[in-house]
Design a protein around this motif. Sequence first.
Motif, PDB file in Angstrom:
ATOM      1  N   ASP A  81      28.805 -64.863 -45.848  1.00 40.69           N
ATOM      2  CA  ASP A  81      30.178 -65.754 -44.749  1.00 40.69           C
ATOM      3  C   ASP A  81      29.137 -65.924 -43.046  1.00 40.69           C
ATOM      4  N   ILE A  82      28.578 -65.077 -43.142  1.00 37.59           N
ATOM      5  CA  ILE A  82      27.633 -65.597 -41.419  1.00 37.59           C
ATOM      6  C   ILE A  82      26.487 -66.692 -41.579  1.00 37.59           C
ATOM      7  N   LEU A 112      25.011 -56.472 -39.810  1.00 32.09           N
ATOM      8  CA  LEU A 112      25.893 -57.554 -39.654  1.00 32.09           C
ATOM      9  C   LEU A 112      25.419 -59.014 -38.270  1.00 32.09           C
ATOM     10  N   MET A 113      24.864 -57.981 -37.405  1.00 33.10           N
ATOM     11  CA  MET A 113      23.860 -58.717 -36.386  1.00 33.10           C
ATOM     12  C   MET A 113      23.088 -58.970 -36.391  1.00 33.10           C
ATOM     13  N   GLN A 114      21.831 -58.277 -37.367  1.00 35.66           N
ATOM     14  CA  GLN A 114      20.336 -58.907 -37.908  1.00 35.66           C
ATOM     15  C   GLN A 114      21.029 -60.274 -38.303  1.00 35.66           C
ATOM     16  N   ALA A 115      22.140 -60.722 -39.396  1.00 34.04           N
ATOM     17  CA  ALA A 115      21.967 -61.598 -39.493  1.00 34.04           C
ATOM     18  C   ALA A 115      22.901 -62.642 -39.071  1.00 34.04           C
ATOM     19  N   GLY A 144      24.043 -55.423 -29.824  1.00 39.28           N
ATOM     20  CA  GLY A 144      23.548 -56.921 -28.731  1.00 39.28           C
ATOM     21  C   GLY A 144      24.808 -58.165 -28.630  1.00 39.28           C
ATOM     22  N   CYS A 145      26.263 -57.212 -28.964  1.00 41.56           N
ATOM     23  CA  CYS A 145      27.437 -58.000 -29.203  1.00 41.56           C
ATOM     24  C   CYS A 145      27.480 -58.613 -27.449  1.00 41.56           C
ATOM     25  N   ASN A 146      28.142 -59.666 -27.796  1.00 42.17           N
ATOM     26  CA  ASN A 146      27.979 -60.495 -26.536  1.00 42.17           C
ATOM     27  C   ASN A 146      29.170 -60.465 -26.048  1.00 42.17           C
ATOM     28  N   ARG A 147      30.390 -59.731 -26.039  1.00 42.49           N
ATOM     29  CA  ARG A 147      31.698 -59.792 -25.695  1.00 42.49           C
ATOM     30  C   ARG A 147      32.652 -59.186 -26.399  1.00 42.49           C
ATOM     31  N   ILE A 148      33.753 -58.840 -25.957  1.00 42.80           N
ATOM     32  CA  ILE A 148      34.268 -58.554 -26.817  1.00 42.80           C
ATOM     33  C   ILE A 148      36.028 -59.216 -26.700  1.00 42.80           C
TER      34      ILE A 148
END
Length: 254
Positions: A81-82, A112-115, A144-148
């Motif tokens: 889906d990503i 998921l972050m890699q994708a 490395g997420c941009n936001r929560i």
Amino acid sequence: MKKYQIEVCANSIESCLAAQAGGADRVELCAGIPEGGTTPSYGEISIARELLTRTRLHVIIRPRGGDFLYSPIEIKTMLMDIEMAGKIGADGVVFGCLTAEGEIDLPAMQQLMQASKGLSVTFHRAFDVCRNSQKALEQIIELGCNRILTSGQQSTAELGISLLKELRIQAAGRIILLAGCGVNEKNISHIAQETGIEEFHFSARQTIKSDMNYKNESVSMGGTVHINEYERNVTTAQRVMDTIQALYKAIDKE
């Protein structure tokens, strides 16, 4: 003057367009709102991308309702889906994975972050049901997420003000905190002033009646789960504008 970022939780293309007309900076497109949001269809993402000319498009990646403990097959689905969202042209994706013990599922998140390379990533409200918010915050930053997206681990962001403020101080600019859940024109300025948070997530929806003339209200499409099949909740441009204006009016008075 501060420049706030406004994200509207959109449950349809109709809601996406209302969010854009109302001045939202981005939308989070979701299906299955009664379940807390699930991945929308290919067609819905594609048409939303075509029609959102001024507003960024983020897509929730969540294969089902319920908890955030995902099986290998569900993770594989999320990865696909990503990939699909990225190919269609989404600007960002929204997801979160936990272990059975309420910790951040680091191996799943790393996949998921890699994708998601090249996309903005929001860790969603799985954060609000994790065991240790301070530890989770550091791990999500490291991923490395941009936001929560968070309500401060309470049923609404207004009730979660105390933790939201603590998390913003702890984050110290290393990640964006996006305050959401129950945010509206009546409380957004209060939340902003008390927490110092500068990004907000809300739906700005109102109930509209069905245009059906013939109705058979004895039949439920959800089987034993009965909802009103002849009304639905849709974001309105006016409520988006009213909520944004309420935020800036309060700031202007300071």
